[in-house]
Motif scaffolding. Structure first.
Motif, PDB file in Angstrom:
ATOM      1  N   ARG A 115      -5.141   5.649  -6.851  1.00  0.00           N
ATOM      2  CA  ARG A 115      -4.253   4.793  -6.065  1.00  0.00           C
ATOM      3  C   ARG A 115      -2.897   4.689  -6.760  1.00  0.00           C
ATOM      4  NH1 ARG A 115      -6.458   1.657  -1.985  1.00  0.00           N
ATOM      5  NH2 ARG A 115      -8.726   1.500  -1.928  1.00  0.00           N
ATOM      6  N   GLY A 116      -2.918   4.521  -8.075  1.00  0.00           N
ATOM      7  CA  GLY A 116      -1.672   4.425  -8.832  1.00  0.00           C
ATOM      8  C   GLY A 116      -0.853   5.689  -8.740  1.00  0.00           C
ATOM      9  N   ARG A 117      -1.501   6.849  -8.788  1.00  0.00           N
ATOM     10  CA  ARG A 117      -0.779   8.116  -8.667  1.00  0.00           C
ATOM     11  C   ARG A 117      -0.156   8.275  -7.288  1.00  0.00           C
ATOM     12  NH1 ARG A 117      -5.704  11.340 -11.654  1.00  0.00           N
ATOM     13  NH2 ARG A 117      -4.904  11.224 -13.800  1.00  0.00           N
ATOM     14  N   ILE A 118      -0.901   7.851  -6.262  1.00  0.00           N
ATOM     15  CA  ILE A 118      -0.370   7.923  -4.903  1.00  0.00           C
ATOM     16  C   ILE A 118       0.846   7.008  -4.758  1.00  0.00           C
ATOM     17  CG2 ILE A 118      -0.876   7.404  -2.472  1.00  0.00           C
ATOM     18  CD1 ILE A 118      -3.850   8.095  -3.171  1.00  0.00           C
ATOM     19  N   LEU A 119       0.712   5.780  -5.228  1.00  0.00           N
ATOM     20  CA  LEU A 119       1.822   4.829  -5.133  1.00  0.00           C
ATOM     21  C   LEU A 119       3.030   5.312  -5.929  1.00  0.00           C
ATOM     22  CD1 LEU A 119      -0.276   1.582  -5.499  1.00  0.00           C
ATOM     23  CD2 LEU A 119       1.122   2.168  -3.524  1.00  0.00           C
ATOM     24  N   ARG A 120       2.800   5.908  -7.072  1.00  0.00           N
ATOM     25  CA  ARG A 120       3.899   6.432  -7.893  1.00  0.00           C
ATOM     26  C   ARG A 120       4.642   7.535  -7.154  1.00  0.00           C
ATOM     27  NH1 ARG A 120       1.691   8.477 -13.313  1.00  0.00           N
ATOM     28  NH2 ARG A 120       1.087  10.247 -12.000  1.00  0.00           N
ATOM     29  N   ALA A 121       3.886   8.391  -6.455  1.00  0.00           N
ATOM     30  CA  ALA A 121       4.507   9.475  -5.694  1.00  0.00           C
ATOM     31  C   ALA A 121       5.366   8.925  -4.557  1.00  0.00           C
ATOM     32  CB  ALA A 121       3.434  10.408  -5.138  1.00  0.00           C
ATOM     33  N   VAL A 122       4.847   7.903  -3.855  1.00  0.00           N
ATOM     34  CA  VAL A 122       5.608   7.285  -2.767  1.00  0.00           C
ATOM     35  C   VAL A 122       6.867   6.622  -3.311  1.00  0.00           C
ATOM     36  CG1 VAL A 122       5.561   5.524  -0.961  1.00  0.00           C
ATOM     37  CG2 VAL A 122       3.541   6.936  -1.373  1.00  0.00           C
ATOM     38  N   ARG A 123       6.728   5.916  -4.423  1.00  0.00           N
ATOM     39  CA  ARG A 123       7.880   5.237  -5.022  1.00  0.00           C
ATOM     40  C   ARG A 123       8.938   6.233  -5.481  1.00  0.00           C
ATOM     41  NH1 ARG A 123       7.218   3.226 -10.932  1.00  0.00           N
ATOM     42  NH2 ARG A 123       7.392   5.499 -11.080  1.00  0.00           N
ATOM     43  N   ASP A 124       8.511   7.299  -6.165  1.00  0.00           N
ATOM     44  CA  ASP A 124       9.464   8.293  -6.674  1.00  0.00           C
ATOM     45  C   ASP A 124      10.152   9.039  -5.539  1.00  0.00           C
ATOM     46  OD1 ASP A 124       8.698   7.465  -9.141  1.00  0.00           O
ATOM     47  OD2 ASP A 124       7.506   9.233  -9.640  1.00  0.00           O
ATOM     48  N   ARG A 125       9.424   9.269  -4.438  1.00  0.00           N
ATOM     49  CA  ARG A 125      10.036   9.913  -3.270  1.00  0.00           C
ATOM     50  C   ARG A 125      11.133   9.024  -2.699  1.00  0.00           C
ATOM     51  NH1 ARG A 125      10.150  15.026  -0.902  1.00  0.00           N
ATOM     52  NH2 ARG A 125      10.497  14.820   1.348  1.00  0.00           N
ATOM     53  N   GLU A 126      10.868   7.733  -2.689  1.00  0.00           N
ATOM     54  CA  GLU A 126      11.843   6.777  -2.181  1.00  0.00           C
ATOM     55  C   GLU A 126      13.110   6.772  -3.039  1.00  0.00           C
ATOM     56  OE1 GLU A 126      13.554   3.489  -0.081  1.00  0.00           O
ATOM     57  OE2 GLU A 126      12.012   4.962   0.411  1.00  0.00           O
ATOM     58  N   LYS A 127      12.946   6.958  -4.356  1.00  0.00           N
ATOM     59  CA  LYS A 127      14.103   6.988  -5.259  1.00  0.00           C
ATOM     60  C   LYS A 127      15.032   8.150  -4.927  1.00  0.00           C
ATOM     61  CE  LYS A 127      11.982   4.768  -9.302  1.00  0.00           C
ATOM     62  NZ  LYS A 127      11.553   4.965 -10.704  1.00  0.00           N
ATOM     63  N   ILE A 128      14.440   9.261  -4.455  1.00  0.00           N
ATOM     64  CA  ILE A 128      15.238  10.455  -4.161  1.00  0.00           C
ATOM     65  C   ILE A 128      15.936  10.335  -2.805  1.00  0.00           C
ATOM     66  CG2 ILE A 128      15.130  12.945  -3.727  1.00  0.00           C
ATOM     67  CD1 ILE A 128      12.769  13.051  -5.680  1.00  0.00           C
ATOM     68  N   GLY A 130      14.693   0.571  -2.750  1.00  0.00           N
ATOM     69  CA  GLY A 130      13.235   0.605  -2.649  1.00  0.00           C
ATOM     70  C   GLY A 130      12.693   0.005  -1.373  1.00  0.00           C
ATOM     71  N   THR A 131      13.543  -0.116  -0.348  1.00  0.00           N
ATOM     72  CA  THR A 131      13.105  -0.749   0.904  1.00  0.00           C
ATOM     73  C   THR A 131      11.955   0.009   1.542  1.00  0.00           C
ATOM     74  OG1 THR A 131      15.371  -1.519   1.246  1.00  0.00           O
ATOM     75  CG2 THR A 131      13.877  -1.591   3.151  1.00  0.00           C
ATOM     76  N   GLY A 132      12.055   1.346   1.566  1.00  0.00           N
ATOM     77  CA  GLY A 132      11.006   2.163   2.174  1.00  0.00           C
ATOM     78  C   GLY A 132       9.678   2.005   1.471  1.00  0.00           C
ATOM     79  N   PHE A 133       9.706   1.925   0.138  1.00  0.00           N
ATOM     80  CA  PHE A 133       8.484   1.760  -0.639  1.00  0.00           C
ATOM     81  C   PHE A 133       7.854   0.402  -0.357  1.00  0.00           C
ATOM     82  CE2 PHE A 133       6.569   0.562  -4.881  1.00  0.00           C
ATOM     83  CZ  PHE A 133       5.429   1.326  -4.715  1.00  0.00           C
ATOM     84  N   LEU A 134       8.683  -0.637  -0.294  1.00  0.00           N
ATOM     85  CA  LEU A 134       8.169  -1.979  -0.011  1.00  0.00           C
ATOM     86  C   LEU A 134       7.587  -2.059   1.402  1.00  0.00           C
ATOM     87  CD1 LEU A 134      10.990  -4.184  -1.624  1.00  0.00           C
ATOM     88  CD2 LEU A 134       8.746  -3.629  -2.563  1.00  0.00           C
ATOM     89  N   HIS A 135       8.213  -1.360   2.349  1.00  0.00           N
ATOM     90  CA  HIS A 135       7.688  -1.334   3.711  1.00  0.00           C
ATOM     91  C   HIS A 135       6.341  -0.622   3.742  1.00  0.00           C
ATOM     92  CE1 HIS A 135       7.743  -1.331   8.064  1.00  0.00           C
ATOM     93  NE2 HIS A 135       7.528  -0.016   8.073  1.00  0.00           N
ATOM     94  N   TRP A 136       6.220   0.452   2.958  1.00  0.00           N
ATOM     95  CA  TRP A 136       4.957   1.207   2.874  1.00  0.00           C
ATOM     96  C   TRP A 136       3.853   0.294   2.347  1.00  0.00           C
ATOM     97  CZ3 TRP A 136       1.128   3.216  -0.238  1.00  0.00           C
ATOM     98  CH2 TRP A 136       0.486   4.387   0.202  1.00  0.00           C
ATOM     99  N   LEU A 137       4.174  -0.502   1.334  1.00  0.00           N
ATOM    100  CA  LEU A 137       3.194  -1.447   0.776  1.00  0.00           C
ATOM    101  C   LEU A 137       2.811  -2.511   1.806  1.00  0.00           C
ATOM    102  CD1 LEU A 137       4.656  -2.087  -2.809  1.00  0.00           C
ATOM    103  CD2 LEU A 137       2.846  -0.505  -2.159  1.00  0.00           C
ATOM    104  N   LYS A 138       3.813  -3.016   2.506  1.00  0.00           N
ATOM    105  CA  LYS A 138       3.563  -4.085   3.479  1.00  0.00           C
ATOM    106  C   LYS A 138       2.623  -3.609   4.583  1.00  0.00           C
ATOM    107  CE  LYS A 138       5.970  -7.423   6.440  1.00  0.00           C
ATOM    108  NZ  LYS A 138       7.290  -7.883   6.930  1.00  0.00           N
ATOM    109  N   GLU A 139       2.811  -2.368   5.045  1.00  0.00           N
ATOM    110  CA  GLU A 139       1.948  -1.832   6.097  1.00  0.00           C
ATOM    111  C   GLU A 139       0.491  -1.759   5.662  1.00  0.00           C
ATOM    112  OE1 GLU A 139       3.628   1.928   7.154  1.00  0.00           O
ATOM    113  OE2 GLU A 139       4.670   1.082   8.899  1.00  0.00           O
ATOM    114  N   ARG A 140       0.263  -1.582   4.366  1.00  0.00           N
ATOM    115  CA  ARG A 140      -1.100  -1.462   3.833  1.00  0.00           C
ATOM    116  C   ARG A 140      -1.585  -2.743   3.174  1.00  0.00           C
ATOM    117  NH1 ARG A 140       1.643   2.707   4.444  1.00  0.00           N
ATOM    118  NH2 ARG A 140       0.729   4.731   5.040  1.00  0.00           N
ATOM    119  N   GLU A 141      -0.797  -3.816   3.342  1.00  0.00           N
ATOM    120  CA  GLU A 141      -1.164  -5.135   2.811  1.00  0.00           C
ATOM    121  C   GLU A 141      -1.424  -5.078   1.300  1.00  0.00           C
ATOM    122  OE1 GLU A 141      -4.450  -6.494   5.160  1.00  0.00           O
ATOM    123  OE2 GLU A 141      -3.192  -6.972   6.893  1.00  0.00           O
ATOM    124  N   ILE A 142      -0.510  -4.416   0.599  1.00  0.00           N
ATOM    125  CA  ILE A 142      -0.580  -4.301  -0.862  1.00  0.00           C
ATOM    126  C   ILE A 142       0.586  -5.083  -1.455  1.00  0.00           C
ATOM    127  CG2 ILE A 142      -0.547  -2.727  -2.839  1.00  0.00           C
ATOM    128  CD1 ILE A 142      -1.498  -0.509  -0.934  1.00  0.00           C
TER     129      ILE A 142
END
Length: 343
Positions: free
Chosen positions: A59-72, A78-90
């Motif tokens: 899970r941590g590796r997946i989240l890291r990949a999503v976060r790093d993609r958002e940085k690029i 980090g709005t996109g990453f936070l939205h991704w978390l919100k959709e999954r209730e994390i």
């Protein structure tokens, strides 16, 4: 094409996921000895813990990949990453906890401290404890896990304490020798080392001399308490304005307190003085806030709000320069405080 095949293989695998199926003991069966009942439950718990560890690393590796993609490609916030978390209730804290776990796992794997095949031998808490341990302890734990040993937090903590007892430069050789033959348990030595590490060298020397002269358990416990009090004294004294304004020689005062055997009293006095100054600062800020709110409310009240005006008139004196309050039961004494501001 290879990527598509991998996704299809993964989808097929998920159609028949691995199932955890335990035969838990019947809690109402009084014929099962208590020790056997707890052992069976513990085995099932450890299996879940290890399964959970591997899941959370991924899970941590997946989240890291999503976060790093958002940085690029994201907006930089980090709005996109936070939205991704919100959709999954994390929650954000949970996400970064998983990312930290994944980072620890990858570091241990890259450095060769732990083999990927041995992660299944760790409980989650043991793995987290290993990630925080010294490199030498990580190596020992990794070797034990590679041999197939089941690693719990207790084993990691014990190895860390033994390593501290044998390797710390703060301990006299006589103490290290007793730690080696276990006549002085490492679990009592490690806390002493942690407290001594917080102290200046001048104070470490005195404690070292005491435990070298009497390397026994009682002296060790007493030295740990003394080191802890010294650390509290030094930390609190740095925060007391009264001491810094009068240029008090805190170190010399500490030596004198040790010499006459009143270190605990001196440490408590300094700590209480620090807390009192913080409370005075907080009182002042609260007092200002009460006065400002009372002024704002006064403008909005009038004949149409008699009860609100009554509430304001009762509280408003707490925002004046002289405040009073009764304490005790029912009113043993009245305390008056006057606040004077100076630029």
């Amino acid at each position: 094409m290879q990527s598509t095949d991998n996704i299809n293989d993964l989808a097929d695998a998920l159609q028949q996921p691995a199932e955890l199926d335990f035969e838990l003991p019947d809690p109402e069966d009084e014929g099962i000895p208590e020790a056997d009942f707890l052992q069976q439950v513990e085995v099932a718990w450890q299996v879940c813990d290890r399964f959970d560890l591997q899941t959370e690393i991924w899970r941590g590796r997946i989240l890291r990949a999503v976060r790093d993609r958002e940085k690029i490609g994201g907006d930089g916030r980090g709005t996109g990453f936070l939205h991704w978390l919100k959709e999954r209730e994390i929650s954000k804290s949970q996400a970064y906890g998983w990312i930290q776990l994944a980072n620890s796992a990858d570091t241990l794997l890259q450095e060769g401290k732990i083999q990927a095949s041995s992660i299944k031998n760790f409980s989650k808490r043991a793995f987290v404890e290993t990630a925080k341990a010294a490199p030498e302890v990580q190596q020992m734990v990794g070797e034990a896990a590679q041999k197939g040993d089941k690693i719990t937090r207790r084993e990691v903590k014990q190895l860390a304490e033994e390593w501290t007892a044998m390797s710390s430069d703060l301990l006299p050789e006589s103490v290290k020798e007793k730690a080696a033959d276990n006549s002085l348990p490492p679990r009592y030595i490690a806390p002493l080392v942690r407290e001594m590490e917080k102290l200046p060298e001048v104070h470490q020397v005195g404690i070292q001399e005491d435990i070298a002269a009497n390397p026994d358990l009682d002296t060790l416990k007493q030295a740990t308490t003394e080191a802890r009090n010294l650390a509290k004294y030094l930390k609190a004294s740095a925060q007391v304005q009264a001491l810094t304004q009068d240029n008090v020689n805190v170190e010399t005062a500490l030596v004198e307190a040790q010499r006459i055997g009143c270190l605990n009293v001196a440490a408590d006095l300094v700590n209480q003085a620090s807390q009192l100054e913080q409370m005075i600062a907080k009182l002042y800020m609260t007092w200002k806030r009460v006065g400002n709110l009372a002024d704002r409310l006064y403008v909005d009240t009038g004949a149409s709000t008699p009860h609100l005006r009554s509430l304001l008139e009762s509280i408003e004196p707490l925002g004046s320069q002289v405040m009073s309050i009764s304490i005790g039961s029912p009113t043993d004494r009245t305390i008056r405080l006057q606040i004077q501001e100076e630029e």
